[in-house]
Enzyme design. Structure first.
Site, PDB file in Angstrom:
ATOM      1  N   ARG A  14     -11.303  -0.743  13.953  1.00 18.69           N
ATOM      2  CA  ARG A  14     -11.165  -0.039  12.679  1.00 18.69           C
ATOM      3  C   ARG A  14     -12.191  -0.628  11.718  1.00 18.69           C
ATOM      4  O   ARG A  14     -13.276  -0.107  11.591  1.00 18.69           O
ATOM      5  CB  ARG A  14      -9.723  -0.150  12.165  1.00 18.69           C
ATOM      6  CG  ARG A  14      -9.410   0.775  11.021  1.00 18.69           C
ATOM      7  CD  ARG A  14      -7.915   0.877  10.750  1.00 18.69           C
ATOM      8  NE  ARG A  14      -7.300  -0.363  10.275  1.00 18.69           N
ATOM      9  CZ  ARG A  14      -6.017  -0.470   9.937  1.00 18.69           C
ATOM     10  NH1 ARG A  14      -5.204   0.579  10.015  1.00 18.69           N
ATOM     11  NH2 ARG A  14      -5.520  -1.622   9.517  1.00 18.69           N
TER      12      ARG A  14
ATOM     13  N   CYS B 110      12.131  24.851   2.533  1.00 21.69           N
ATOM     14  CA  CYS B 110      11.176  25.485   1.608  1.00 21.69           C
ATOM     15  C   CYS B 110      10.430  24.401   0.817  1.00 21.69           C
ATOM     16  O   CYS B 110      10.663  23.216   1.016  1.00 21.69           O
ATOM     17  CB  CYS B 110      11.902  26.406   0.638  1.00 21.69           C
ATOM     18  SG  CYS B 110      13.011  27.575   1.431  1.00 21.69           S
TER      19      CYS B 110
ATOM     20  N   ARG C 125       1.623 -10.771   7.140  1.00 24.54           N
ATOM     21  CA  ARG C 125       1.501  -9.603   6.257  1.00 24.54           C
ATOM     22  C   ARG C 125       2.671  -8.662   6.553  1.00 24.54           C
ATOM     23  O   ARG C 125       2.632  -7.877   7.498  1.00 24.54           O
ATOM     24  CB  ARG C 125       0.160  -8.897   6.483  1.00 24.54           C
ATOM     25  CG  ARG C 125      -1.049  -9.805   6.261  1.00 24.54           C
ATOM     26  CD  ARG C 125      -2.354  -9.032   6.297  1.00 24.54           C
ATOM     27  NE  ARG C 125      -2.538  -8.265   7.514  1.00 24.54           N
ATOM     28  CZ  ARG C 125      -3.131  -8.704   8.625  1.00 24.54           C
ATOM     29  NH1 ARG C 125      -3.615  -9.938   8.679  1.00 24.54           N
ATOM     30  NH2 ARG C 125      -3.244  -7.919   9.672  1.00 24.54           N
TER      31      ARG C 125
ATOM     32  N   HIS D 152      -6.080  -7.783  12.803  1.00 19.48           N
ATOM     33  CA  HIS D 152      -4.942  -6.853  12.737  1.00 19.48           C
ATOM     34  C   HIS D 152      -4.577  -6.376  14.140  1.00 19.48           C
ATOM     35  O   HIS D 152      -5.449  -6.026  14.930  1.00 19.48           O
ATOM     36  CB  HIS D 152      -5.304  -5.664  11.843  1.00 19.48           C
ATOM     37  CG  HIS D 152      -4.147  -4.769  11.536  1.00 19.48           C
ATOM     38  ND1 HIS D 152      -2.978  -5.233  10.958  1.00 19.48           N
ATOM     39  CD2 HIS D 152      -3.958  -3.441  11.722  1.00 19.48           C
ATOM     40  CE1 HIS D 152      -2.138  -4.219  10.796  1.00 19.48           C
ATOM     41  NE2 HIS D 152      -2.702  -3.123  11.264  1.00 19.48           N
TER      42      HIS D 152
ATOM     43  N   LYS E 262       0.836  -1.210   0.000  1.00 23.80           N
ATOM     44  CA  LYS E 262       0.000   0.000   0.000  1.00 23.80           C
ATOM     45  C   LYS E 262       0.869   1.259   0.000  1.00 23.80           C
ATOM     46  O   LYS E 262       2.069   1.194   0.293  1.00 23.80           O
ATOM     47  CB  LYS E 262      -0.928  -0.023   1.218  1.00 23.80           C
ATOM     48  CG  LYS E 262      -0.186  -0.113   2.532  1.00 23.80           C
ATOM     49  CD  LYS E 262      -1.119  -0.505   3.657  1.00 23.80           C
ATOM     50  CE  LYS E 262      -0.335  -0.549   4.959  1.00 23.80           C
ATOM     51  NZ  LYS E 262      -1.165  -0.954   6.083  1.00 23.80           N
TER      52      LYS E 262
ATOM     53  N   TYR F  57      13.026  31.462   4.881  1.00 21.35           N
ATOM     54  CA  TYR F  57      11.773  32.073   5.348  1.00 21.35           C
ATOM     55  C   TYR F  57      11.739  32.183   6.868  1.00 21.35           C
ATOM     56  O   TYR F  57      12.118  31.243   7.579  1.00 21.35           O
ATOM     57  CB  TYR F  57      10.582  31.199   4.944  1.00 21.35           C
ATOM     58  CG  TYR F  57      10.292  31.165   3.468  1.00 21.35           C
ATOM     59  CD1 TYR F  57      10.001  32.320   2.755  1.00 21.35           C
ATOM     60  CD2 TYR F  57      10.278  29.946   2.792  1.00 21.35           C
ATOM     61  CE1 TYR F  57       9.701  32.266   1.400  1.00 21.35           C
ATOM     62  CE2 TYR F  57       9.980  29.883   1.440  1.00 21.35           C
ATOM     63  CZ  TYR F  57       9.694  31.049   0.749  1.00 21.35           C
ATOM     64  OH  TYR F  57       9.401  30.986  -0.584  1.00 21.35           O
TER      65      TYR F  57
ATOM     66  N   ASP G 120      10.743  23.645  -2.353  1.00 18.94           N
ATOM     67  CA  ASP G 120      11.568  22.963  -3.355  1.00 18.94           C
ATOM     68  C   ASP G 120      13.059  23.002  -3.060  1.00 18.94           C
ATOM     69  O   ASP G 120      13.851  22.479  -3.836  1.00 18.94           O
ATOM     70  CB  ASP G 120      11.351  23.617  -4.732  1.00 18.94           C
ATOM     71  CG  ASP G 120       9.902  23.944  -4.968  1.00 18.94           C
ATOM     72  OD1 ASP G 120       9.105  22.997  -5.016  1.00 18.94           O
ATOM     73  OD2 ASP G 120       9.564  25.140  -5.064  1.00 18.94           O
TER      74      ASP G 120
HETATM   75  C1  PLP Z   1      -0.340  -1.819   6.754  1.00 15.76           C
HETATM   76  C2  PLP Z   1      -0.875  -3.135   7.161  1.00 15.76           C
HETATM   77  C3  PLP Z   1       0.009  -4.202   7.386  1.00 15.76           C
HETATM   78  C4  PLP Z   1       1.507  -4.065   7.383  1.00 15.76           C
HETATM   79  O1  PLP Z   1       1.918  -3.381   8.538  1.00 15.76           O
HETATM   80  P1  PLP Z   1       3.473  -3.206   8.898  1.00 15.76           P
HETATM   81  O2  PLP Z   1       3.480  -2.693  10.271  1.00 15.76           O
HETATM   82  O3  PLP Z   1       4.007  -2.232   7.907  1.00 15.76           O
HETATM   83  O4  PLP Z   1       4.088  -4.542   8.740  1.00 15.76           O
HETATM   84  C5  PLP Z   1      -0.555  -5.431   7.658  1.00 15.76           C
HETATM   85  N1  PLP Z   1      -1.890  -5.607   7.703  1.00 15.76           N
HETATM   86  C6  PLP Z   1      -2.763  -4.594   7.499  1.00 15.76           C
HETATM   87  C7  PLP Z   1      -4.221  -4.841   7.572  1.00 15.76           C
HETATM   88  C8  PLP Z   1      -2.282  -3.323   7.231  1.00 15.76           C
HETATM   89  O5  PLP Z   1      -3.133  -2.326   7.052  1.00 15.76           O
END
Ligand code: PLP
Length: 389
Positions: free
Chosen positions: A145, A321, A230, A174, A47, A274, A323
């Site tokens: 969530r 800044c 994951r 998660h 992602k 700035y 850029d």
């Molecule tokens: C982003 C995410 C992960 C990965 O998380 P990390 O901490 O980067 O390993 C795994 N599962 C879900 C549902 C996520 O949103």
């Protein structure tokens, strides 16, 4: 060469400010995680432009390593990968809207079903299209969530058994705190998830693919590896928190580089940038670097961060800044065109390795490394290296 990068022109001119991704490092990190979790398999999480590393190139790389599954947050990320020819199964981790279901089916993307209603909607849409939807069920064990609560998950699991047009391929949850020093909350979440999974044992049914571990869980809770993990930030060679146990050794794949574009001497009492937030009380040499918050180098790094030039660390002075930004090299030497490392490592004359990590930037900016990586935006071209040079 990078894909879809407007900052690389058709004749191959690359902006001096760019990101380099060492694909070999990604391979090493992937294999290290694989070794640590086997027999569980690894789903690379891609992602947010693959944590800033470039969605398509990184997806192709992990697919070529044999990753059994890829994970993205949104439907659009999954569609993009399909359009670029990635054929590996892809799980879209985020919540779905009813009108998106046909696109999931059209692009052969796996849906996260996070409520009975969404599951039924999916089943109806799949029936109407004469297809079978691939589903992973989402259980909320403490993140609040998306997902059905662990204490009322039975209805979702039962409904899933009756959805003829849905193939229930996986079930997941998660962690909210798996990268913390105190693992009590993560352990409790894992326990709740395992209770939900008793549903299958109780009915003599095989488990769908069970997964809960993110990077924190991979590192700190081997019992959470289940059938699949994951892997997000760890895969990119970055640890999810300062306190997490570094049980697997990984190295960063991403360097962020620029070049000195201007050199000058600044007199005492003449403030820089700035807001005039910084000035010297003696004569100094200051160089200008063509990168700024418009590239994702946070303004909150002003007067806090350092960069590496010629193997040495120097402070960013004055406000960053949009850029450009300025670096104080005191009375030392730097020339136009010299490489500047914003994130990365370099050897110096005495043979030491000097490095600035995205965790350093995160600490200076008061954030987490995830936010540093995912904010390096598309104005910064990504280059891919196949060996360690
Ligand atoms: C982003 C995410 C992960 C990965 O998380 P990390 O901490 O980067 O390993 C795994 N599962 C879900 C549902 C996520 O949103």
């Amino acid at each position: 060469m990078a894909i879809n990068q407007p900052t690389i022109t058709s004749n191959g001119v690359v902006r001096p400010t760019h990101v380099e991704v060492e694909l070999t490092r990604l391979t090493e990190n992937y294999r290290a995680i694989e070794r640590a979790v086997t027999p569980a398999t690894v789903m690379p999480i891609l992602k947010a432009n693959a944590y800033g590393h470039g969605l398509v190139e990184v997806a192709r790389h992990f697919a070529s390593l044999g990753a059994p599954y890829l994970g993205v947050a949104f439907l659009e990320e999954g569609i993009l990968l399909r359009e670029y020819g990635v054929t590996t199964p892809i799980l879209v981790l985020g919540g779905i809207l009813g009108n998106q279901v046909p696109l999931f089916l059209e692009y052969d993307l796996t849906l996260t079903a996070s409520s009975v209603e969404k599951l039924s909607q999916t089943n109806d849409a799949a029936r109407a299209m004469g297809k079978r939807a691939k589903i992973h069920l989402k259980i909320d064990t403490g993140m609040e969530r998306i997902g059905v609560h662990y204490y009322s998950a039975t209805e979702l699991l039962e409904t899933a058994l009756t959805c003829e047009y849905c193939q229930i391929e996986g079930i997941f949850s998660h962690f909210a705190n798996s990268d913390a020093a105190d693992l009590a909350s993560a352990r409790l979440q894992l326990e709740r998830f395992c209770e939900v999974l008793h549903f299958y044992e109780g009915r003599g049914l095989p488990y769908p693919i069970r997964h809960i571990a993110n990077s924190g869980g991979i590192l700190q809770l081997p019992e959470s590896h289940l059938d699949m993990v994951r892997a997000g930030i760890l895969l990119y060679g970055v640890y999810p928190s300062m306190e997490v146990m570094r049980t697997i050794s990984v190295r960063p794949a991403l360097s962020w580089k620029s070049q000195v574009v201007y050199f000058k001497v600044v007199q005492p009492g003449h403030p820089v940038s700035y807001g005039s937030t910084w000035q010297s009380d003696h004569m100094v040499r200051v160089v200008t670097i063509p990168v700024g918050y418009g590239d994702g180098y946070f303004r909150s790094l002003s007067n806090r961060s350092e960069v590496i030039i010629r193997g040495k660390r120097y402070p960013v002075v004055g406000q960053v800044c949009m850029d450009q930004m300025m670096v104080n090299i005191e009375w030392e030497t730097a020339y136009n065109g010299d490489e500047v490392l914003l994130i990365g490592e370099a050897g110096n004359a005495s043979g030491d390795v000097v490095s600035i990590t995205c965790s350093d930037l995160a600490q200076w900016a008061g954030t987490i490394p995830y936010e540093i990586l995912t904010n390096i935006n598309t104005r910064v071209p990504r280059l891919y290296l196949n060996d360690n040079g």
